[in-house]
Design a protein around this motif. Structure first.
Motif, mmCIF file in Angstrom:
data_model
loop_
_atom_site.group_PDB
_atom_site.id
_atom_site.type_symbol
_atom_site.label_atom_id
_atom_site.label_comp_id
_atom_site.label_asym_id
_atom_site.label_seq_id
_atom_site.Cartn_x
_atom_site.Cartn_y
_atom_site.Cartn_z
ATOM 1 N N CYS A 297 -1.903 8.586 0.365
ATOM 2 C CA CYS A 297 -1.750 7.131 0.400
ATOM 3 C C CYS A 297 -0.294 6.801 0.682
ATOM 4 C CB CYS A 297 -2.196 6.523 -0.929
ATOM 5 S SG CYS A 297 -2.326 4.736 -0.885
ATOM 6 N N THR A 298 -0.051 6.175 1.812
ATOM 7 C CA THR A 298 1.312 5.793 2.188
ATOM 8 C C THR A 298 1.621 4.390 1.654
ATOM 9 O OG1 THR A 298 0.572 4.869 4.280
ATOM 10 C CG2 THR A 298 1.195 7.196 4.276
ATOM 11 N N LYS A 299 2.901 4.005 1.732
ATOM 12 C CA LYS A 299 3.252 2.691 1.213
ATOM 13 C C LYS A 299 2.784 1.567 2.129
ATOM 14 C CE LYS A 299 8.013 2.680 2.815
ATOM 15 N NZ LYS A 299 9.384 2.525 2.384
ATOM 16 N N ASP A 300 2.430 1.862 3.375
ATOM 17 C CA ASP A 300 1.893 0.823 4.271
ATOM 18 C C ASP A 300 0.371 0.951 4.436
ATOM 19 O OD1 ASP A 300 2.146 3.201 5.678
ATOM 20 O OD2 ASP A 300 2.593 2.214 7.588
ATOM 21 N N CYS A 301 -0.292 1.550 3.465
ATOM 22 C CA CYS A 301 -1.756 1.701 3.484
ATOM 23 C C CYS A 301 -2.412 0.318 3.456
ATOM 24 C CB CYS A 301 -2.210 2.531 2.283
ATOM 25 S SG CYS A 301 -4.002 2.702 2.152
ATOM 26 N N VAL A 302 -3.281 0.055 4.413
ATOM 27 C CA VAL A 302 -3.926 -1.251 4.524
ATOM 28 C C VAL A 302 -4.922 -1.502 3.388
ATOM 29 C CG1 VAL A 302 -5.840 -0.558 6.024
ATOM 30 C CG2 VAL A 302 -4.937 -2.867 6.182
ATOM 31 N N PHE A 303 -5.425 -0.444 2.782
ATOM 32 C CA PHE A 303 -6.420 -0.571 1.718
ATOM 33 C C PHE A 303 -5.817 -0.779 0.329
ATOM 34 C CE2 PHE A 303 -8.603 2.319 4.792
ATOM 35 C CZ PHE A 303 -9.574 1.428 5.201
ATOM 36 N N ALA A 304 -4.609 -0.267 0.103
ATOM 37 C CA ALA A 304 -4.017 -0.219 -1.238
ATOM 38 C C ALA A 304 -3.985 -1.567 -1.968
ATOM 39 C CB ALA A 304 -2.612 0.381 -1.172
ATOM 40 N N PRO A 305 -3.577 -2.668 -1.346
ATOM 41 C CA PRO A 305 -3.531 -3.920 -2.114
ATOM 42 C C PRO A 305 -4.905 -4.456 -2.526
ATOM 43 C CG PRO A 305 -2.268 -4.109 -0.066
ATOM 44 C CD PRO A 305 -3.021 -2.827 -0.011
ATOM 45 N N TYR A 306 -5.949 -4.059 -1.827
ATOM 46 C CA TYR A 306 -7.275 -4.670 -2.035
ATOM 47 C C TYR A 306 -8.264 -3.742 -2.734
ATOM 48 C CZ TYR A 306 -4.768 -7.019 1.621
ATOM 49 O OH TYR A 306 -3.775 -7.613 2.348
ATOM 50 N N PHE A 307 -7.985 -2.446 -2.715
ATOM 51 C CA PHE A 307 -8.860 -1.468 -3.356
ATOM 52 C C PHE A 307 -8.010 -0.554 -4.247
ATOM 53 C CE2 PHE A 307 -10.810 -2.546 0.763
ATOM 54 C CZ PHE A 307 -12.004 -3.060 0.324
ATOM 55 N N PRO A 308 -7.624 -1.060 -5.436
ATOM 56 C CA PRO A 308 -6.761 -0.276 -6.319
ATOM 57 C C PRO A 308 -7.477 0.960 -6.871
ATOM 58 C CG PRO A 308 -7.481 -2.279 -7.410
ATOM 59 C CD PRO A 308 -7.982 -2.348 -6.002
#
Length: 166
Positions: A17-28
């Motif tokens: 998981c990178t810091k610019d992952c498109v999923f990270a903010p919405y799928f914790p």
């Protein structure tokens, strides 16, 4: 990357998981089921394309909508959200019909309890040919709607098409 653990999508897909992952903010990472169901219905690649195609300020709503639609598709693979909406519209329609029937019954009861005669004719009620001597308290019940028995209430399913001739 949000926090120290990978987001739910990167964990499920077993990637970093990178810091610019498109999923990270919405799928914790603490809600893995949300992404799992979205992935099962739409696929990770399609979800990624959808989220990247819309402005950043709308992505949270889009992610929530995808989760809702995916849950609906799992429950009802054919109709999904449309089936749920249709069921709710039918319930609203039936409740509106019941409300109309209740209002009609209330109006009928009110008419039976206190008849109204226009004020300008009230002085001539007994001698008028327009209003012959009538006892309004004996107003026949047949003039009102009778909604007491459930046998005369017909509820139709709008999704079911039937013909009167078959």
């Amino acid at each position: 990357m949000v926090g120290s653990s990978p987001c739910a999508s990167c964990r499920l897909l077993r990637r970093r998981c990178t810091k610019d992952c498109v999923f990270a903010p919405y799928f914790p990472s603490n809600e893995p089921c949300k992404f799992a169901i979205v992935h099962k219905v739409f696929g990770a690649s399609n979800v990624s394309k959808m989220l990247q195609a819309i402005p950043a300020h709308q992505r949270e709503d889009a992610a929530r909508s995808l989760v809702y639609e995916a849950n609906a598709r799992v429950k009802d693979p054919v109709y999904g959200c449309v089936g749920a909406i249709s069921i709710l519209q039918n319930q609203v329609s039936q409740l509106q019909m019941q409300l109309s029937e209740a209002r009609a019954e209330i109006l009928c009861i009110q008419m039976l309890e206190k008849p109204t005669i226009p004020n300008h004719l009230n002085h001539d009620v007994k001698s008028s040919s327009v209003y012959p001597a009538t006892n309004f308290n004996t107003f026949p019940q047949s003039h009102c709607f009778n909604f007491e028995s459930p046998s005369n209430v017909i509820i139709q399913d709008p999704l079911k098409s039937e013909s009167l001739w078959t």
